[in-house]
Design an enzyme around this catalytic site. Structure first.
Site, PDB file in Angstrom:
ATOM      1  N   LYS A 103       0.838  -1.194   0.000  1.00 33.82           N
ATOM      2  CA  LYS A 103       0.000   0.000   0.000  1.00 33.82           C
ATOM      3  C   LYS A 103       0.874   1.245   0.000  1.00 33.82           C
ATOM      4  O   LYS A 103       1.916   1.288   0.657  1.00 33.82           O
ATOM      5  CB  LYS A 103      -0.926   0.022   1.220  1.00 33.82           C
ATOM      6  CG  LYS A 103      -1.888  -1.158   1.288  1.00 33.82           C
ATOM      7  CD  LYS A 103      -2.979  -0.953   2.331  1.00 33.82           C
ATOM      8  CE  LYS A 103      -2.469  -0.742   3.719  1.00 33.82           C
ATOM      9  NZ  LYS A 103      -1.658  -1.877   4.220  1.00 33.82           N
ATOM     10  N   HIS A 220      -6.339   5.348   8.150  1.00 27.39           N
ATOM     11  CA  HIS A 220      -5.466   5.418   9.324  1.00 27.39           C
ATOM     12  C   HIS A 220      -5.882   6.546  10.273  1.00 27.39           C
ATOM     13  O   HIS A 220      -5.068   7.066  11.005  1.00 27.39           O
ATOM     14  CB  HIS A 220      -4.016   5.655   8.905  1.00 27.39           C
ATOM     15  CG  HIS A 220      -3.440   4.573   8.067  1.00 27.39           C
ATOM     16  ND1 HIS A 220      -3.339   4.679   6.695  1.00 27.39           N
ATOM     17  CD2 HIS A 220      -2.946   3.366   8.397  1.00 27.39           C
ATOM     18  CE1 HIS A 220      -2.790   3.568   6.210  1.00 27.39           C
ATOM     19  NE2 HIS A 220      -2.549   2.762   7.228  1.00 27.39           N
ATOM     20  N   ASP A 416      -0.345   9.415  16.348  1.00 30.23           N
ATOM     21  CA  ASP A 416       0.425   8.367  17.016  1.00 30.23           C
ATOM     22  C   ASP A 416       1.919   8.642  17.085  1.00 30.23           C
ATOM     23  O   ASP A 416       2.671   7.818  17.605  1.00 30.23           O
ATOM     24  CB  ASP A 416       0.188   7.017  16.341  1.00 30.23           C
ATOM     25  CG  ASP A 416       0.832   6.930  14.960  1.00 30.23           C
ATOM     26  OD1 ASP A 416       1.203   7.983  14.406  1.00 30.23           O
ATOM     27  OD2 ASP A 416       0.955   5.813  14.430  1.00 30.23           O
ATOM     28  N   SER A 459       8.409   6.275  11.163  1.00 33.04           N
ATOM     29  CA  SER A 459       9.498   6.760  12.007  1.00 33.04           C
ATOM     30  C   SER A 459      10.489   5.654  12.328  1.00 33.04           C
ATOM     31  O   SER A 459      11.709   5.843  12.262  1.00 33.04           O
ATOM     32  CB  SER A 459       8.949   7.343  13.309  1.00 33.04           C
ATOM     33  OG  SER A 459       8.141   8.467  13.060  1.00 33.04           O
TER      34      SER A 459
END
Length: 583
Positions: A103, A220, A416, A459
């Site tokens: 994706k 998301h 997040d 990250s």
């Protein structure tokens, strides 16, 4: 509108294992969160995956005629390269090539891409196809990032999986990869939702009022591209907002696929997780009617169901596949194929698509592929106690700053970033004792592995590559493990580390990412060898991200982000400031 939800207390691993093995069809590695099946040594195996929270995607699509394996990351976070490489190695033992269907989200592209690179270095025949079908993010806004991947990804899995099962023995990995690309090029999707989803274990956050809904919703929890107020009727949201986003040929920014009068079209109405089957069926009926009345399109196949979710997202998406154009392209390359619809209708025992009885006998597994520690050449001696002091101080400052970082990320991302960075910080401090008797190159390599394991997501991938590059940099500039690491040598290693990172991301200073803080830090330290000045340069770079729009990451999909500092850049600076406080 009030959203009610419940908290999930059992571990993600247990949830996934129960979901997978409860279906009595496949095999699950708890340690690596890999779901896989026995594949055919003469055929291409397909692997997909990504963050959890989209079930039944991707775990539910492992089965004959679809995926050979699915790799499960943490909630809305990409799996690590180690997980993905393990999956590649597992299915490669009994397949003729491995195709990764990914994706189009930065973390997924980074981790799956790096895994493919590592697999090829091991002699594994492996290719990557990146899927993007969203029309909410137009060409101008998407820029170099491209379209997000939504529910259309499932159709790529189904059709490519059927091709791999039937024809990959003849056409191999290159042919199977081409099929996935052709299907993706003929897909468009748009989503909408009344509310953001509730992520288990996290505080529910949303900027929507009870009279509002979002158009262009992702999967998301990132904001849509437009807030609609008051909430339109179901008929209006479909006919006035969603279908024009897919089919308005005058909108050159969002018109990605041509649909002509006599083209055969497949329609998918996907439940984002919180809509009843009855409502989804009604939405499908309205959509079918509007396609016929407004666009002279009468779908030859209509699929409805819960395929690509955002936990309990109170919304849905519409996907259109131009079957005629896809079929014509397929016929040019594979004359045996009569219609793409034959592949779409082909049998599969993947439970997320349809349920069939299957063999539950577990295959033999080379467990060594799931274990092991990263090994690198020893280079550079260092003061472990001082190193540990720096890492603990940096982690403490990062944890202290988490609320501020999270607040920033709720405005330009999915909220997040702070939690992810804290997970990485905790991973560092918990694993520090393991590094006490290692050279600095080996300690940094192990630290890279820890970061990837504990952080996940974009990250985690970026920091893991950065630290891996630093380890290799130390190996290049230090003669051996007895060479004392000076500021000069460390500066050289940092330069190599930055160059390594730039091989895997197009983000540069001015993109509003953590690179805006990282590059100034590296450049200043290389120039002055003064850590304090380098931290000041990083801080200035992070603050600058609040003066221009983001070009990468989920922040690039939302509205104006030019007044908000990038949370990733801020997080890096906070970690560096913590080190500086005891430097």
């Amino acid at each position: 509108m009030t959203v009610k939800s419940f908290e999930v207390s059992e571990p993600l691993e247990s949830s996934l294992k129960g979901f997978c093995l409860g279906k009595s069809f496949n095999y699950f590695s708890t340690r690596r969160k890999i779901l896989f099946r026995k594949t055919d040594s003469k055929k291409v195996a397909i692997i997909s995956g990504g963050g959890s929270g989209h079930e039944p995607a991707h775990a539910g699509f492992v089965g004959k005629g679809m995926l050979g394996a699915a790799v499960c990351g943490d909630v809305f976070a990409s799996p690590s390269t180690k997980q993905i490489l393990n999956a590649i190695q597992l299915v490669n033992e009994n397949s003729n090539g491995v195709l990764l269907i990914v994706k189009n989200y930065t973390g997924d592209v980074l981790h799956f891409g790096l895994s493919a690179e590592r697999a090829r270095a091991l002699g594994i025949n492996c290719e990557v196809v990146v899927v993007g079908d969203d029309t909410a993010v137009g060409r101008e806004k998407g820029g170099m990032v491209g379209r997000r991947a939504l529910a259309g990804t499932v159709l790529v899995h189904k059709i490519t999986g059927a091709f791999a099962e039937e024809y990959s023995e003849k056409y191999g990995l290159a042919g199977t990869s081409k099929v996935a690309k052709i299907i993706n090029e003929n897909l468009v999707t748009i989503g909408t939702s009344l509310e953001h989803c509730k992520v288990p274990g996290r505080k529910f956050e949303s900027n929507l009022e009870s009279t509002q809904m979002e158009l262009g919703m992702g999967i998301h929890n990132e904001p849509g591209v437009k807030v609609l107020e008051p909430i339109p009727s179901t008929e209006d949201i479909i006919s006035k907002y969603m279908l024009p986003s897919l089919l308005d040929s005058t909108d050159k920014d969002r018109y990605f696929v041509d649909f002509e009068k006599d083209d055969e079209v497949a329609l998918l109405i996907n439940n984002l997780g919180g809509v009843s089957n009855f409502i989804i069926s009604s939405i499908a009926s309205y959509t079918n009617d509007f396609l016929k009345t407004n666009y002279a399109i009468e779908p030859v196949k209509v699929i409805t169901g819960t395929l690509m979710t955002a936990f309990n997202g109170n919304g849905f998406s519409i996907t259109l596949l131009n079957a005629t154009k896809a079929t014509n392209e397929l016929k040019k390359n594979f004359p045996e194929i009569h219609s793409v619809l034959d592949l779409l209708n082909a049998e599969t025992n993947a439970p997320g698509w349809t349920v069939h009885p299957v063999d539950t006998k577990a295959p033999s597994v080379n467990k060594s592929l799931l274990e092991g520690e990263i090994k690198v050449k020893d280079a550079g001696s260092y003061d472990y106690d001082l190193f540990a002091k720096w890492m603990k101080a940096g982690a403490a400052q990062l944890i202290k700053s988490e609320p501020h970082i999270t607040s920033l990320d709720t405005k330009v991302g999915d909220g997040d970033c702070g939690y992810t960075l804290v997970s990485g910080a905790n991973g560092i401090t918990e694993n520090l004792p393991k590094f006490s008797k290692k050279s600095l190159s080996e300690a940094i390599a192990q630290l890279s592995d820890v970061i990837e394991e504990t952080m996940g997501g974009t990250s985690g991938g970026l920091y893991s590559i950065l630290l891996s590059g630093l380890s290799h940099g130390l190996i290049q500039v230090c003669k051996d493990e007895n060479t004392s690491v000076t500021k000069d040598l460390l500066a050289q290693a940092f330069e190599i580390s930055l160059e390594t990172l730039y091989k895997y991301t197009n983000a540069r200073v001015g993109s509003s990412t953590m690179v805006d803080a990282l590059e100034p830090f590296v450049k200043e330290f290389s120039k002055s060898k003064d850590f304090k000045k380098a931290v000041q340069a990083a801080d200035a770079g992070a603050k600058s991200t609040g003066t221009f729009e983001a070009k990468f990451g989920r922040a690039s999909y939302v509205g104006d982000s030019s007044s908000i500092e990038d949370p990733g850049a801020v997080g890096l600076v906070e970690f560096l400031k913590g080190i500086e406080s005891v430097f």
